[in-house]
Motif scaffolding. Sequence first.
Motif, mmCIF file in Angstrom:
data_model
loop_
_atom_site.group_PDB
_atom_site.id
_atom_site.type_symbol
_atom_site.label_atom_id
_atom_site.label_comp_id
_atom_site.label_asym_id
_atom_site.label_seq_id
_atom_site.Cartn_x
_atom_site.Cartn_y
_atom_site.Cartn_z
ATOM 1 N N VAL A 284 -5.368 -14.002 5.380
ATOM 2 C CA VAL A 284 -6.346 -14.941 4.809
ATOM 3 C C VAL A 284 -7.469 -15.156 5.812
ATOM 4 O O VAL A 284 -7.373 -14.767 6.981
ATOM 5 C CB VAL A 284 -5.681 -16.288 4.452
ATOM 6 C CG1 VAL A 284 -4.609 -16.097 3.393
ATOM 7 C CG2 VAL A 284 -5.077 -16.940 5.705
ATOM 8 N N ASP A 285 -8.535 -15.795 5.362
ATOM 9 C CA ASP A 285 -9.625 -16.088 6.287
ATOM 10 C C ASP A 285 -9.418 -17.453 6.941
ATOM 11 O O ASP A 285 -8.453 -18.176 6.619
ATOM 12 C CB ASP A 285 -10.993 -16.020 5.588
ATOM 13 C CG ASP A 285 -11.138 -17.009 4.427
ATOM 14 O OD1 ASP A 285 -10.361 -17.987 4.368
ATOM 15 O OD2 ASP A 285 -12.042 -16.812 3.595
ATOM 16 N N GLY A 286 -10.307 -17.825 7.863
ATOM 17 C CA GLY A 286 -10.161 -19.069 8.605
ATOM 18 C C GLY A 286 -10.069 -20.307 7.740
ATOM 19 O O GLY A 286 -9.125 -21.110 7.883
ATOM 20 N N PRO A 287 -11.019 -20.527 6.813
ATOM 21 C CA PRO A 287 -10.951 -21.719 5.956
ATOM 22 C C PRO A 287 -9.688 -21.770 5.094
ATOM 23 O O PRO A 287 -9.091 -22.829 4.931
ATOM 24 C CB PRO A 287 -12.213 -21.586 5.084
ATOM 25 C CG PRO A 287 -13.162 -20.802 5.933
ATOM 26 C CD PRO A 287 -12.295 -19.811 6.659
ATOM 27 N N ALA A 288 -9.265 -20.626 4.587
ATOM 28 C CA ALA A 288 -8.048 -20.600 3.772
ATOM 29 C C ALA A 288 -6.830 -20.942 4.617
ATOM 30 O O ALA A 288 -5.915 -21.641 4.155
ATOM 31 C CB ALA A 288 -7.882 -19.227 3.128
#
Length: 308
Positions: A284-288
């Motif tokens: 996943v990415d950072g915000p997720a």
Amino acid sequence: MTAPLAALRAQLDTLTTEAFRPELADIDRRSTLDIARTMNAEDATVPAAVEAQLPRIAAAIDAIAARMARGGRLIYAGAGTAGRMGVLDASECPPTFNTDPSRVIGLIAGGPSAMVEAVEGAEDSAELAAGDLAARGLTAEDTVVGISASGRTPYAVGAVAFARGRGALTVGLSCNAGSALAAAAEHGIEVVVGPELLTGSTRLKAGTAQKLVLNLISTITMIRLGKTYGNLMVDLRASNEKLRARSHRIVALATGAPDEEIEAALTATGGEVKPAILVLLGGVDGPAAAELLTAAQGHLRTALDRTR
């Protein structure tokens, strides 16, 4: 001798931590190596005394973690060496577990100056302890751990009594059996280490025992709160170069990813270890990653399970 002083002297005469050891009366005439060996042998007995209290310690930790999971605080209260041990343990939680400094608090009778010098009469005041806790807005979700080698220090006993009256969880940590502190607390922990090498110098075995128990309390509580992933400190706060290097190493140990990917993940998560691991292992990415961890109340394993 005044009546109160005579009563206190009589009370001290009954305490194991204050007992005189005639077999050590010549210690000042011994060689340095002999004294060192004697002290080391004394210290070696402390872990066994702690071991005898592990069921009580574990029960207290489970209760503390449950309160802290609901937003409560862990507050240590003691005088002298005992107070310093509490302040030390509390001060190490933010850099080790990235806790807010307001979540684990160390109170010492007489205030911060008592860390380095004696504050006359402070330990004898139960009212001072009540005032210190009231000033911090003690609630029923908080935990107060009173610490006292003798188990009779008014500041520690007063802190526990006040906290219990407010509905807070209470733990009494002492080094004498049948202590007033243990009796006053919901969870009494009495680590009986025996008389000290220097009569009444409870910064020795008693202080070591307190340090060991507080290590157990704070470390295992933080494990229960999801502050670790396995035995890795994934909530580490990288506040200097050494800790930044440690952060990279922790992510590497948890993920096995190459250096470039680790650096990219740490950059994407503002240098935070736990979400960086989730980025790499969960895809996943950072915000997720941040959202998943929030939903999982900070537990990395739970967040990872939700990516699969």
